[in-house]
Write a protein that holds these residues in place. Structure first.
Motif, PDB file in Angstrom:
ATOM      1  N   GLN A 126       5.316  15.196  39.310  1.00 60.42           N
ATOM      2  CA  GLN A 126       4.261  15.907  39.177  1.00 60.42           C
ATOM      3  C   GLN A 126       3.610  15.785  40.640  1.00 60.42           C
ATOM      4  O   GLN A 126       3.154  14.878  40.868  1.00 60.42           O
ATOM      5  CB  GLN A 126       3.320  15.699  37.901  1.00 60.42           C
ATOM      6  N   LYS A 130      -1.924  14.365  29.841  1.00 61.24           N
ATOM      7  CA  LYS A 130      -2.601  15.576  30.193  1.00 61.24           C
ATOM      8  C   LYS A 130      -3.787  15.672  29.138  1.00 61.24           C
ATOM      9  O   LYS A 130      -3.924  15.466  28.321  1.00 61.24           O
ATOM     10  CB  LYS A 130      -1.463  16.491  30.041  1.00 61.24           C
ATOM     11  N   ILE A 131      -4.915  16.310  30.194  1.00 60.38           N
ATOM     12  CA  ILE A 131      -6.021  16.609  29.479  1.00 60.38           C
ATOM     13  C   ILE A 131      -6.481  17.880  29.951  1.00 60.38           C
ATOM     14  O   ILE A 131      -6.432  18.276  31.113  1.00 60.38           O
ATOM     15  CB  ILE A 131      -7.280  15.385  29.979  1.00 60.38           C
ATOM     16  N   THR A 132      -7.146  18.802  29.005  1.00 60.99           N
ATOM     17  CA  THR A 132      -7.611  20.082  29.370  1.00 60.99           C
ATOM     18  C   THR A 132      -9.299  19.975  29.190  1.00 60.99           C
ATOM     19  O   THR A 132      -9.588  19.615  28.091  1.00 60.99           O
ATOM     20  CB  THR A 132      -7.237  21.114  28.391  1.00 60.99           C
ATOM     21  N   TYR A 170     -11.082  24.614  30.469  1.00 57.37           N
ATOM     22  CA  TYR A 170      -9.920  25.304  30.717  1.00 57.37           C
ATOM     23  C   TYR A 170      -9.152  25.173  31.771  1.00 57.37           C
ATOM     24  O   TYR A 170      -8.388  25.695  32.416  1.00 57.37           O
ATOM     25  CB  TYR A 170     -10.139  26.977  30.618  1.00 57.37           C
ATOM     26  N   GLU A 171      -9.523  23.781  32.489  1.00 54.08           N
ATOM     27  CA  GLU A 171      -8.628  23.346  33.612  1.00 54.08           C
ATOM     28  C   GLU A 171      -7.573  22.126  33.225  1.00 54.08           C
ATOM     29  O   GLU A 171      -8.318  21.246  32.030  1.00 54.08           O
ATOM     30  CB  GLU A 171      -9.501  22.799  34.667  1.00 54.08           C
ATOM     31  N   GLU A 172      -6.476  22.166  33.486  1.00 53.58           N
ATOM     32  CA  GLU A 172      -5.670  21.040  33.110  1.00 53.58           C
ATOM     33  C   GLU A 172      -5.699  19.906  34.217  1.00 53.58           C
ATOM     34  O   GLU A 172      -5.603  19.962  35.369  1.00 53.58           O
ATOM     35  CB  GLU A 172      -4.112  21.559  32.853  1.00 53.58           C
ATOM     36  N   TYR A 173      -5.696  18.696  33.735  1.00 58.15           N
ATOM     37  CA  TYR A 173      -5.674  17.574  34.443  1.00 58.15           C
ATOM     38  C   TYR A 173      -4.888  16.434  33.954  1.00 58.15           C
ATOM     39  O   TYR A 173      -4.422  16.524  32.905  1.00 58.15           O
ATOM     40  CB  TYR A 173      -7.362  16.895  34.505  1.00 58.15           C
ATOM     41  N   ILE A 174      -4.478  15.473  34.890  1.00 53.36           N
ATOM     42  CA  ILE A 174      -3.660  14.335  34.272  1.00 53.36           C
ATOM     43  C   ILE A 174      -4.308  13.064  34.809  1.00 53.36           C
ATOM     44  O   ILE A 174      -4.740  13.007  35.778  1.00 53.36           O
ATOM     45  CB  ILE A 174      -2.262  14.424  35.031  1.00 53.36           C
TER      46      ILE A 174
END
Length: 70
Positions: free
Chosen positions: A10, A48-50, A53-57
């Protein structure tokens, strides 16, 4: 399990970073990555974390495969 190796790494921008505390030497170890750098993370690495409304790792900085410095 044979399909696990087919996933690609990723790619993402570093938005936050923290060093690691070494209890043996009583010192903080600075990471090799900075906020704003582009990092490659293994497909199975990180969580993975939301948020808003944004996705983060989230992952350990030691798990980063490669860094593209800005």
């Amino acid at each position: 399990l044979p399909d696990l190796g087919k996933e690609k790494a990723q790619l993402g921008e570093v938005v936050s970073i923290s060093g690691t505390y070494n209890f043996h030497s009583d010192k903080w170890i600075a990471p090799d990555v900075k906020v704003g750098d582009i990092a490659f993370i293994p497909s199975m690495g990180g969580q993975k974390i939301t948020f808003d409304y944004e996705e983060y790792i989230a992952c350990k900085w030691q798990d980063i495969i490669a860094i593209i410095e800005k």
